[in-house]
Scaffold this motif. Structure first.
Motif, PDB file in Angstrom:
ATOM      1  N   GLY A   1       0.843  -1.195   0.000  1.00 40.14           N
ATOM      2  CA  GLY A   1       0.000   0.000   0.000  1.00 40.14           C
ATOM      3  C   GLY A   1       0.875   1.241   0.000  1.00 40.14           C
ATOM      4  N   CYS A   2       1.329   1.616   1.190  1.00 43.17           N
ATOM      5  CA  CYS A   2       2.094   2.861   1.346  1.00 43.17           C
ATOM      6  C   CYS A   2       3.586   2.668   1.172  1.00 43.17           C
ATOM      7  CB  CYS A   2       1.821   3.436   2.727  1.00 43.17           C
ATOM      8  SG  CYS A   2       2.410   2.351   4.054  1.00 43.17           S
ATOM      9  N   ASN A   3       4.086   1.469   1.437  1.00 44.69           N
ATOM     10  CA  ASN A   3       5.524   1.190   1.469  1.00 44.69           C
ATOM     11  C   ASN A   3       6.250   2.050   2.509  1.00 44.69           C
ATOM     12  OD1 ASN A   3       7.293  -0.699   0.381  1.00 44.69           O
ATOM     13  ND2 ASN A   3       8.119   0.696  -1.158  1.00 44.69           N
TER      14      ASN A   3
ATOM     15  N   GLY B   1       5.217   1.756   6.101  1.00 47.51           N
ATOM     16  CA  GLY B   1       4.886   1.281   7.447  1.00 47.51           C
ATOM     17  C   GLY B   1       3.590   1.822   8.008  1.00 47.51           C
ATOM     18  N   ALA B   2       2.824   2.539   7.205  1.00 43.32           N
ATOM     19  CA  ALA B   2       1.678   3.258   7.758  1.00 43.32           C
ATOM     20  C   ALA B   2       0.322   2.595   7.537  1.00 43.32           C
ATOM     21  CB  ALA B   2       1.643   4.677   7.189  1.00 43.32           C
ATOM     22  N   CYS B   3       0.200   1.667   6.576  1.00 39.62           N
ATOM     23  CA  CYS B   3      -1.143   1.198   6.219  1.00 39.62           C
ATOM     24  C   CYS B   3      -1.445  -0.235   6.645  1.00 39.62           C
ATOM     25  CB  CYS B   3      -1.368   1.341   4.718  1.00 39.62           C
ATOM     26  SG  CYS B   3      -0.504   0.104   3.725  1.00 39.62           S
ATOM     27  N   GLY B   4      -0.422  -1.058   6.818  1.00 41.84           N
ATOM     28  CA  GLY B   4      -0.635  -2.434   7.265  1.00 41.84           C
ATOM     29  C   GLY B   4      -0.977  -3.423   6.167  1.00 41.84           C
TER      30      GLY B   4
ATOM     31  N   CYS C   1       0.787  -4.780   4.067  1.00 43.02           N
ATOM     32  CA  CYS C   1       1.884  -5.743   3.866  1.00 43.02           C
ATOM     33  C   CYS C   1       2.109  -6.633   5.080  1.00 43.02           C
ATOM     34  CB  CYS C   1       3.158  -4.971   3.548  1.00 43.02           C
ATOM     35  SG  CYS C   1       3.650  -3.956   4.963  1.00 43.02           S
TER      36      CYS C   1
ATOM     37  N   CYS D   1       7.101  -4.225   4.635  1.00 37.41           N
ATOM     38  CA  CYS D   1       7.723  -3.196   3.791  1.00 37.41           C
ATOM     39  C   CYS D   1       8.860  -2.489   4.499  1.00 37.41           C
ATOM     40  CB  CYS D   1       6.691  -2.170   3.324  1.00 37.41           C
ATOM     41  SG  CYS D   1       6.004  -1.152   4.653  1.00 37.41           S
TER      42      CYS D   1
HETATM   43  S1  FES Z   1       2.785  -1.242   2.580  1.00 34.42           S
HETATM   44 FE1  FES Z   1       1.759   0.089   3.982  1.00 34.42          FE
HETATM   45  S2  FES Z   1       2.551  -0.654   5.871  1.00 34.42           S
HETATM   46 FE2  FES Z   1       3.716  -1.759   4.454  1.00 34.42          FE
END
Ligand code: FES
Ligand code: FAD
Ligand code: SF4
Ligand code: FES
Lengths: 173, 325
Positions: free
Chosen positions: A59-61, A63-66, A68, A80
């Motif tokens: 998603g965000c790459n 660490g913010a969205c979860g 992954c 990520c």
């Molecule tokens: S891709 Fe969003 S937390 Fe890892």
């Protein structure tokens, strides 16, 4: 992120007294792998690009969205923000590893029953995080689930269904 | 991400030798990997310190000692921490997400970098990222920025929650470098930005954090962390307060207060503490003392609200700590 192996740089570091992590041995969903990742590859990129396990989402790459979320030695992490090369010897579980012999994991079934998704992009991360949330004993009430699932963002706002699915699966566990 | 080499340290000596040769320590990687991907951090060499024997969580008398590699989630769930240092546990649980807390080490937490958005924007001036380039936040979007300890060069807050608890509780840290070991208060780890905002901490080159020690006591057992933010969880603080109280015969005998979200480093509120000693912990006394936190504050265009929010957060945190009695 580039994935060209940085062979030259590996030999440079190997001259130090410290040992170099060149071969990476990991087990993913019970299958052992021996890999030589680029040091820059995140665990997420190795899962998706090297091992073709694309169930885990990017998603965000940041660490913010979860999206992954996977389990490393049973603990939920965001794949990520961690280098694959730092996980020699680890046992990884991804969404592909939950179903057993064609039978869905109870939390997967609960997500379907409770409409815990809309577009489905966040769902693998939600389910992996939810499995850990239940195992940690943090699924005792909807309030507790909301707090302990706050690392997983859902753009579609499927939160009521997600909380209901985890509540249900936790009660049956 | 730029090229780098990765090596693994088998012992603290190994790690320190690698750092002396120019490598950066990597623990959980949740700050470093993120910023390396943005090319804000550009180390050419990393040394993985996760195999070092620095994972202990132990009780010594009333003190708690955390190895630098203990994870946020491990400390937060530890029965002795919950019993002796509930404030430390609460400040950890209120930070980041369950996934990140499983990854993030306590040493890395203290050295996490600022969350000012301009720090990551390569097309915006930022003295922290590029010394001498200017500070976009000064006249930009500064609603989340600091009101204490700022300079014309940088106004970013220190984002750690547990650091606020550590500063309140007079925690100390032990570090080892090429020239041996030393210990000092966690409060002294952080620098004010002044004219050199790119220098954030007082560690010497190559120094490795070994452990953090938090002294216990009656006040530490009666302590809370209140974090006010834009959503109920998984967000950095707008204002936070760590408050520890020991009440005897109806009056405050010991009190410790530190705040986050307001300072360029975790901010100890000594004037508030002094005003409370020997007073009954009633609402009027708490509010009057909390107002003393405003001395020296310098709000920016968008963060005036913190002037109202800061004393209220302190008073409420003290009240919450009092309710534990
Ligand atoms: S891709 Fe969003 S937390 Fe890892
Ligand atoms: C989405 C998101 C939300 C977050 N929310 C919060 C929050 O609400 N509250 C909060 O407090 N934090 C929050 N964080 C920050 C998080 O807590 C830190 O990223 C984490 O604690 C850093 O620890 P680490 O082990 O991953 O550090 P790393 O990334 O491995 O290292 C960080 C720095 O510390 C140095 N370092 C690490 N260990 C040592 C050591 N032993 N000795 C010397 N130097 C060392 C490294 O060289 C590096 O410079 C958030 C992070 C993310 C990504
Ligand atoms: S406040 Fe600090 S981090 Fe933010 S732009 Fe200014 S110098 Fe950079
Ligand atoms: S179902 Fe679409 S993001 Fe969650």
């Amino acid at each position: 992120m580039a994935v060209t192996p940085a062979v030259g740089t590996i030999s440079a570091a190997a001259q130090d007294s410290s040992t170099m992590t060149d071969t990476l041995r990991i087990s993913v969903n019970g299958t052992p792998h021996e890999l030589t990742p680029d040091p820059r590859q995140s665990l997420l990129d190795v899962l998706r690009e090297t091992l073709d396990l694309t169930g885990t989402k990017k998603g965000c790459n940041q660490g913010a969205c979860g999206a992954c979320t996977v389990l490393v030695d049973g603990k939920r992490v965001v794949s990520c923000l961690t280098l694959a090369a730092m996980h020699d010897g680890a046992e990884i579980t991804t969404i592909e590893g939950l179903a057993k012999g064609g039978e869905l994991h109870p939390l997967q079934t609960a997500f379907i029953e409770h409409d815990g998704l809309q577009c489905g992009f966040c769902t693998p991360g939600q389910i992996m995080s939810g499995v850990a949330c239940i195992a940690e004993g943090h699924a005792g009430s909807p309030e507790e689930i909301r707090f302990w699932m706050s690392g997983n963002i859902c753009r579609c706002g499927a939160y009521p269904g997600i909380v209901a699915a985890i509540t249900d699966a936790a009660e049956r566990a | 991400m730029l090229l780098f080499t990765l090596q693994k340290a088998g012992s603290p000596e190994d790690a320190i030798a690698a750092a002396q040769a120019g490598a950066r320590y990597i623990a959980g990687g949740t700050t470093l990997i993120d910023l390396m991907r943005e090319e804000v951090e550009r180390p050419e060499r990393l040394v993985d310190i996760n195999a070092l024997p620095l994972k202990d969580i132990r009780v010594e008398g009333e003190d708690l000692v955390f190895g630098a590699l203990a994870r946020m989630s491990e400390i937060a769930a530890h029965p002795d921490v919950l019993r002796l240092q509930p404030l430390v546990a609460e400040s950890l649980i209120e930070g980041a997400s369950p996934q990140l807390r499983n990854m993030a080490s306590i040493g890395g937490n203290l050295l996490q970098r600022v969350r000012c958005p301009y720090f990551r924007m390569h097309d915006a001036a930022c003295n922290k990222r590029q010394p001498g380039s200017g500070c976009t936040a000064l006249d930009g979007l500064n609603g989340g920025h600091a009101i204490l300890g700022t300079s014309e060069q940088c106004v970013a807050t220190h984002p750690s929650d547990v650091a606020v608890a550590f500063v309140a509780l007079d925690a100390t840290m032990r570090v080892r470098g090429p020239d041996g070991e030393r210990s000092f208060p966690v409060e002294e780890l952080f620098r004010l930005p002044g004219d050199t905002p790119h220098l954030e901490h007082t560690l010497l080159p190559g120094e490795l954090i070994l452990e953090v020690r938090v002294p216990g006591g009656a006040h530490a057992r009666q302590a809370r962390y209140l974090k006010v933010r834009d959503r109920a969880s998984y967000e950095f603080a707008l204002v936070s307060a760590a408050a520890a109280l020991e009440i005897e015969d109806g009056v405050i005998r010991t009190v410790r207060i530190a705040c986050g979200g307001v300072g360029t480093k975790p901010w100890r509120m000594r004037a508030c503490e002094q005003a409370l000693i020997g007073r009954p912990p009633d609402r009027a006394n708490l509010e009057a003392a909390a107002k003393l936190a405003l001395e020296g504050t310098r709000p920016l265009a968008h963060n005036h609200y913190k002037i109202e929010l800061l004393p209220r957060t302190i008073a409420r945190a003290l009240e919450m700590a009092g309710e534990l009695a």
